[in-house]
Design a protein around this motif. Structure first.
Motif, PDB file in Angstrom:
ATOM      1  N   UNK A  63      47.035  22.038  25.019  1.00  8.89           N
ATOM      2  CA  UNK A  63      48.192  22.443  25.828  1.00  8.89           C
ATOM      3  C   UNK A  63      48.585  23.836  25.368  1.00  8.89           C
ATOM      4  N   UNK A  64      48.743  24.738  26.299  1.00 12.27           N
ATOM      5  CA  UNK A  64      49.068  26.103  25.877  1.00 12.27           C
ATOM      6  C   UNK A  64      49.898  26.813  26.946  1.00 12.27           C
ATOM      7  N   UNK A  65      50.724  27.745  26.518  1.00 13.91           N
ATOM      8  CA  UNK A  65      51.479  28.531  27.499  1.00 13.91           C
ATOM      9  C   UNK A  65      50.603  29.658  28.043  1.00 13.91           C
ATOM     10  N   UNK A  66      50.744  29.939  29.315  1.00 13.75           N
ATOM     11  CA  UNK A  66      50.046  31.084  29.914  1.00 13.75           C
ATOM     12  C   UNK A  66      50.759  31.446  31.208  1.00 13.75           C
ATOM     13  N   UNK A  67      50.688  32.704  31.576  1.00 13.96           N
ATOM     14  CA  UNK A  67      51.237  33.154  32.857  1.00 13.96           C
ATOM     15  C   UNK A  67      50.093  33.787  33.633  1.00 13.96           C
ATOM     16  N   UNK A  68      49.959  33.429  34.914  1.00 11.27           N
ATOM     17  CA  UNK A  68      48.885  33.967  35.755  1.00 11.27           C
ATOM     18  C   UNK A  68      49.498  34.537  37.032  1.00 11.27           C
ATOM     19  N   UNK A  69      49.186  35.785  37.343  1.00 10.35           N
ATOM     20  CA  UNK A  69      49.736  36.464  38.514  1.00 10.35           C
ATOM     21  C   UNK A  69      48.621  36.718  39.535  1.00 10.35           C
ATOM     22  N   UNK A  70      48.922  36.515  40.833  1.00 13.03           N
ATOM     23  CA  UNK A  70      47.885  36.647  41.858  1.00 13.03           C
ATOM     24  C   UNK A  70      48.292  37.635  42.962  1.00 13.03           C
ATOM     25  N   UNK A  71      48.051  38.927  42.759  1.00 18.05           N
ATOM     26  CA  UNK A  71      48.365  39.924  43.795  1.00 18.05           C
ATOM     27  C   UNK A  71      47.408  39.827  44.989  1.00 18.05           C
ATOM     28  N   UNK A  72      47.882  40.287  46.171  1.00 22.30           N
ATOM     29  CA  UNK A  72      47.090  40.165  47.397  1.00 22.30           C
ATOM     30  C   UNK A  72      46.807  41.505  48.070  1.00 22.30           C
ATOM     31  N   UNK A  73      47.301  42.597  47.483  1.00 24.45           N
ATOM     32  CA  UNK A  73      47.085  43.912  48.094  1.00 24.45           C
ATOM     33  C   UNK A  73      47.011  44.940  46.971  1.00 24.45           C
ATOM     34  N   UNK A  74      46.617  46.154  47.316  1.00 21.75           N
ATOM     35  CA  UNK A  74      46.552  47.201  46.300  1.00 21.75           C
ATOM     36  C   UNK A  74      47.958  47.480  45.759  1.00 21.75           C
ATOM     37  N   UNK A  75      48.941  47.466  46.685  1.00 20.19           N
ATOM     38  CA  UNK A  75      50.330  47.650  46.259  1.00 20.19           C
ATOM     39  C   UNK A  75      50.714  46.592  45.223  1.00 20.19           C
ATOM     40  N   UNK A  76      50.376  45.348  45.512  1.00 20.45           N
ATOM     41  CA  UNK A  76      50.753  44.276  44.588  1.00 20.45           C
ATOM     42  C   UNK A  76      49.948  44.308  43.295  1.00 20.45           C
ATOM     43  N   UNK A  77      48.718  44.809  43.349  1.00 19.38           N
ATOM     44  CA  UNK A  77      47.969  44.939  42.093  1.00 19.38           C
ATOM     45  C   UNK A  77      48.746  45.875  41.162  1.00 19.38           C
ATOM     46  N   UNK A  78      49.307  46.931  41.743  1.00 16.33           N
ATOM     47  CA  UNK A  78      50.084  47.876  40.925  1.00 16.33           C
ATOM     48  C   UNK A  78      51.337  47.198  40.358  1.00 16.33           C
ATOM     49  N   UNK A  79      52.112  46.596  41.245  1.00 17.23           N
ATOM     50  CA  UNK A  79      53.391  46.045  40.776  1.00 17.23           C
ATOM     51  C   UNK A  79      53.188  44.832  39.869  1.00 17.23           C
ATOM     52  N   UNK A  80      52.193  44.006  40.174  1.00 17.77           N
ATOM     53  CA  UNK A  80      51.979  42.804  39.354  1.00 17.77           C
ATOM     54  C   UNK A  80      51.354  43.152  38.002  1.00 17.77           C
ATOM     55  N   UNK A  81      50.574  44.221  37.942  1.00 24.53           N
ATOM     56  CA  UNK A  81      50.028  44.624  36.641  1.00 24.53           C
ATOM     57  C   UNK A  81      51.152  45.126  35.733  1.00 24.53           C
ATOM     58  N   UNK A  82      52.075  45.884  36.284  1.00 23.14           N
ATOM     59  CA  UNK A  82      53.207  46.326  35.456  1.00 23.14           C
ATOM     60  C   UNK A  82      54.068  45.123  35.076  1.00 23.14           C
ATOM     61  N   UNK A  83      54.221  44.174  35.989  1.00 29.52           N
ATOM     62  CA  UNK A  83      54.997  42.966  35.679  1.00 29.52           C
ATOM     63  C   UNK A  83      54.295  42.148  34.595  1.00 29.52           C
ATOM     64  N   UNK A  84      52.955  42.140  34.624  1.00 30.51           N
ATOM     65  CA  UNK A  84      52.196  41.390  33.608  1.00 30.51           C
ATOM     66  C   UNK A  84      52.546  41.895  32.207  1.00 30.51           C
ATOM     67  N   UNK A  85      52.639  43.203  32.058  1.00 32.71           N
ATOM     68  CA  UNK A  85      52.990  43.754  30.733  1.00 32.71           C
ATOM     69  C   UNK A  85      54.421  43.388  30.346  1.00 32.71           C
ATOM     70  N   UNK A  86      55.314  43.477  31.314  1.00 32.96           N
ATOM     71  CA  UNK A  86      56.714  43.153  31.015  1.00 32.96           C
ATOM     72  C   UNK A  86      56.853  41.703  30.551  1.00 32.96           C
TER      73      UNK A  86
END
Lengths: 379, 178
Positions: free
Chosen positions: A134-157
């Motif tokens: 059992x482990x904690x993890x967060x997974x983000x799934x962007x659907x556009x180039x715009x979201x790849x940008x925003x979700x990658x910055x969110x991943x770091x945050x």
């Protein structure tokens, strides 16, 4: 607030967003269809005083990121399915040692080396359960180039704030797509550092705190820390004492649950009065959105629920989006993974149907709208 | 304007991806949002290759082809492998020498001397750019000035003059035929 429109490929947007978020260390082993991320990081990082290392393999890549992160840097690696499999051991180590790091997995056809240049969504469950225990993890799934940008910055945050590995998961289509995006001003993209520990008597590196996220030791400032993948007490040293071990694991899991209001993210499109709600992510969600628009023109009440945080799954928003639906449809580029979570949450209250494609081609909007109409005939 | 789906098709090495990228830039200058994708295979030395451009008002719209409004075919391979995706009433531009059997259907089809004009402009490799010029003139969706500026941005310095010449030749050709 000023934003500039910039043409970027998906993988290029990922690299630029990482640097904007404050990433200063990248270790990776280039692999199709993620290679451009390593390529762009090799250009961008030296310009900002960062470090790029091409590693001998993906095991070493994530290991190097974990080391860099413990050294104080924001760190990222990028890969595709075969490399993501090799990273699983160290992914668990990062979760257990609460080491912030971002792992990008650009999904291609699998299993094994599969179809390197073809899109797939076959790693949705691996991203959640690929490493053991059992482990904690967060997974983000962007659907556009715009979201790849925003979700990658969110991943770091998120990774920094909660000291947890964050996976950014998208498919080959979005990775290689060129779109014009709004690049946010730099100051908006910078991810705040992880909480830092202050020197003091009785310091314990894995102490229970209000946020459940223990502050991290800044290297070279005098505090001593013992780091291990073994189950550890607040002191950082291994323990198998049942009450201590119990609390150690439960705190790891609870630190995610406690902050679901910040971590959850999803998008509901025309779900308010929808009789059939489609649940999809990545390129499939964009096909589904088009299908919904077409179906609405034909008088079919369809809607789309799209998790941007895939794990933990945005349960509350999902329940709200499907509250009035008669049926749920889950199209995905695998043999049926996301549907398992949807079925779990739906718990038999309404029928859930799948639509799957595993031939290396994306699902077209028409295939989704045809399936919706086919299902609607049963109502 | 509504959704518009454009494909450049042919064989690897014909500058199909460069062509779509130039068109992407040109449309961007005209204030239109686009998504550009391409075949993702090792075809730099031949083999079927294509590059698609989807223009849509909604930036989150489906970014891949569902039915082509425009097909620009630089050779027979490109024409054959794309024919099934062309919508009735679509515009089909193709090279009159390299495409001997154009897609059959109710299309607005035009056989054009793309290669011949490219050779006159400096190199047969400019057939992709001649095609862009012709398309811009015939469709009226993109101004020549935008195309020229996109070419300046997107092509290596040593090819800019030749490509500008090819684009202008194509634009004149398009005007004559429309």
């Amino acid at each position: 607030m000023t934003t500039e429109l910039q043409p970027l490929h998906g993988n290029q947007a990922c690299a630029l967003a990482a640097v904007a978020a404050g990433c200063r260390f990248f270790a990776g082993y280039p692999i199709t269809p993620s290679s451009e991320i390593a390529e762009h990081m090799s250009h961008e990082l030296p310009r900002v005083g960062g470090v790029f290392v091409q590693m001998e393999d993906e095991i070493g890549s994530l290991a190097a990121c974990i080391g860099a992160s413990f050294g104080g840097a924001k760190a990222m690696t990028a890969t595709s399915g075969p490399g993501f499999s090799l990273m699983q051991e160290n992914l668990g180590y990062a979760a257990m040692t609460e080491t912030p790091c971002v792992i990008v997995n650009v999904m291609r056809g699998g299993p094994s080396t599969g179809m390197p240049t073809r899109p797939a969504q076959g790693d949705l469950m691996q991203a959640r359960w690929g490493t053991h225990g059992d482990h904690p993890i967060i997974v983000l799934t962007p659907a556009s180039v715009q979201e790849i940008y925003t979700e990658t910055t969110r991943a770091f945050a998120l990774s920094e704030r909660f000291r947890v590995p964050v996976v950014v998961l998208y498919d080959q289509v979005v990775a290689q797509l060129l779109e014009s995006i709004e690049v946010p001003p730099a100051e908006q993209s910078v991810a705040a550092d992880r909480p830092w520990a202050a020197a003091g008597n009785g310091f314990q590196p894995y102490a229970e705190t209000e946020s459940l996220v223990p502050p991290m030791v800044r290297p070279g400032e005098g505090l001593r820390v013992h780091t291990t993948g073994l189950t550890h007490a607040p002191t950082g040293f291994p323990t198998q004492a049942p009450p201590v071990a119990d609390r150690a694991l439960k705190r790891l899991l609870e630190k995610i649950e406690k902050h679901r209001d910040v971590i959850d993210k999803s998008d509901a499109y025309r779900c308010e009065d929808a009789e059939i709600v489609i649940v999809a992510c990545g390129i499939t969600a964009r096909a589904a959105r088009r299908a919904v628009a077409t179906l609405r023109e034909e008088g079919v009440k369809a809607g789309l629920f799209r998790p941007l945080t895939m794990w933990p799954f945005p349960e509350r928003a999902f329940r709200a989006a499907t509250a009035n639906a008669r049926r749920v449809l889950v199209p995905e580029l695998n043999a049926g993974q996301l549907i398992l979570e949807v079925e779990r949450l739906t718990a038999g209250r309404r029928p859930v149907a799948g639509l799957n494609r595993v031939d290396g081609e994306p699902l077209a909007p028409r295939q989704i709208s045809d399936r919706v109409k086919e299902l609607a005939r049963h109502d | 304007m509504s959704r518009l789906e454009i494909r450049l098709a042919g064989s690897g090495g014909q500058g199909l991806i460069t062509g779509a990228r130039i068109l992407f830039e040109a449309f961007s200058m005209e204030g239109r949002r686009a998504a550009q994708s391409q075949s993702y295979e090792p075809t730099s030395r031949g083999g079927f290759c294509y590059s698609d451009l989807i223009l849509a008002d909604d930036a989150t719209d489906y970014p891949l082809v569902t039915g082509l409004d425009v097909l620009i075919a630089l050779d027979q391979t490109g024409a054959d492998r794309s024919a099934a995706m062309v919508k009735p009433g679509a515009t089909v531009l193709y090279d009159e020498r390299l495409v001997t059997a154009p897609p059959a259907g109710e299309f607005n089809a035009h056989a054009l001397p793309l290669n011949a004009h490219a050779v006159s402009a400096g190199s047969a490799r400019g057939a992709n750019i001649v095609a862009l010029g012709a398309y811009a003139a015939m469709s009226g969706t993109c101004r020549l000035e935008s195309l020229e500026e996109a070419i300046r941005r997107e092509t290596p310095e040593r090819f800019v003059a030749m490509n500008l010449e090819a684009a202008r030749a194509g634009f004149r050709l398009g005007k004559e035929r429309s």
